[in-house]
Scaffold this motif. Sequence first.
Motif, PDB file in Angstrom:
ATOM      1  N   VAL A 291      37.307  43.346  62.043  1.00 38.77           N
ATOM      2  CA  VAL A 291      37.870  42.599  63.169  1.00 38.77           C
ATOM      3  C   VAL A 291      38.495  43.602  64.135  1.00 38.77           C
ATOM      4  O   VAL A 291      39.395  44.370  63.753  1.00 38.77           O
ATOM      5  N   SER A 292      38.023  43.620  65.363  1.00 33.39           N
ATOM      6  CA  SER A 292      38.552  44.565  66.344  1.00 33.39           C
ATOM      7  C   SER A 292      39.973  44.166  66.746  1.00 33.39           C
ATOM      8  O   SER A 292      40.376  42.999  66.624  1.00 33.39           O
TER       9      SER A 292
ATOM     10  N   ILE B 280      44.514  45.706  53.671  1.00 36.50           N
ATOM     11  CA  ILE B 280      44.143  45.809  55.086  1.00 36.50           C
ATOM     12  C   ILE B 280      43.682  47.235  55.371  1.00 36.50           C
ATOM     13  O   ILE B 280      44.489  48.161  55.455  1.00 36.50           O
ATOM     14  N   LYS B 281      42.385  47.416  55.512  1.00 33.35           N
ATOM     15  CA  LYS B 281      41.823  48.744  55.736  1.00 33.35           C
ATOM     16  C   LYS B 281      41.570  48.958  57.229  1.00 33.35           C
ATOM     17  O   LYS B 281      41.172  48.052  57.947  1.00 33.35           O
ATOM     18  N   THR B 282      41.818  50.178  57.673  1.00 37.02           N
ATOM     19  CA  THR B 282      41.532  50.547  59.058  1.00 37.02           C
ATOM     20  C   THR B 282      40.144  51.151  59.139  1.00 37.02           C
ATOM     21  O   THR B 282      39.815  52.074  58.387  1.00 37.02           O
ATOM     22  N   VAL B 283      39.330  50.611  60.024  1.00 37.10           N
ATOM     23  CA  VAL B 283      38.031  51.210  60.328  1.00 37.10           C
ATOM     24  C   VAL B 283      38.215  51.918  61.655  1.00 37.10           C
ATOM     25  O   VAL B 283      38.263  51.293  62.711  1.00 37.10           O
TER      26      VAL B 283
ATOM     27  N   GLY C 276      38.443  48.681  64.136  1.00 39.46           N
ATOM     28  CA  GLY C 276      39.426  47.632  63.917  1.00 39.46           C
ATOM     29  C   GLY C 276      39.918  47.599  62.490  1.00 39.46           C
ATOM     30  O   GLY C 276      40.092  48.644  61.859  1.00 39.46           O
ATOM     31  N   TYR C 277      40.088  46.391  61.944  1.00 32.90           N
ATOM     32  CA  TYR C 277      40.670  46.206  60.618  1.00 32.90           C
ATOM     33  C   TYR C 277      39.769  45.314  59.766  1.00 32.90           C
ATOM     34  O   TYR C 277      39.042  44.462  60.288  1.00 32.90           O
ATOM     35  N   LYS C 278      39.890  45.511  58.454  1.00 32.00           N
ATOM     36  CA  LYS C 278      38.986  44.789  57.554  1.00 32.00           C
ATOM     37  C   LYS C 278      39.664  44.533  56.210  1.00 32.00           C
ATOM     38  O   LYS C 278      40.347  45.412  55.670  1.00 32.00           O
TER      39      LYS C 278
END
Length: 231
Positions: free
Chosen positions: A176-177, A219-222, A226-228
């Motif tokens: 999710v951006s 909650i991982k940062t890509v 965004g987040y995933k």
Amino acid sequence: MKEKILIVDDEKEIADLIEVYLKNDGYEVYKFYNGSDALNCIDENDVDMAVLDVMLPDIDGFKILQRIREKYFFPVIMLTAKVEDMDKIMGLTLGADDYITKPFNPLELMARVKTQLRRYKSYNQVNHIESQMYDIRGLVISKDTHSCTLYDQELSLTPLEFSILWYLCDHKGKVVSSEELFEEVWGEKYLENSNNTVMAHIGRLREKLKEPAKHPKFIKTVWGVGYKIEE
């Protein structure tokens, strides 16, 4: 029942102006020019929302926000004459729901007040039609009861934090951006500084989830995207 809004600002003209606009829209107002009286009011009355100035003569506005968040989860909008991003990020990290810089348009403040109150009411409503829940490796979030637990320990989330976490869980497995998250959760157009707002709230959520900074479990940062939350 009228919603009760607390105003705390040592600039009498600003506090009085906000009071006029709120009362014209049908809200009940508690108005104070210092932090000590405001904290006493919060402990003695049911408050639905606070509009809190950062610079006060007796107690720093951030300290008042911290005191509020120790026991209460109603929305807080911070007012400040400062424009530095770090001040904004500090307020959001401590649990503020929104932030507006002086001088401001009273109509813009009223719009933000209504947005936060809508979110708060939605957070406190129980949906009896359909139960919606996610259980992700010990993190359990229920839209039906608007509750969240981690390894059977209840997490105290503000309505905004709940909305962010729910949106990420509802889109688990998908990146999710920041733009999508901001526009869907805050309900406003994504602007240049919106990413800082998202980052501050994600950081606050990670603290409550006891996430390690370098290797978060949930909650991982890509980076750059965004987040995933992985399935």
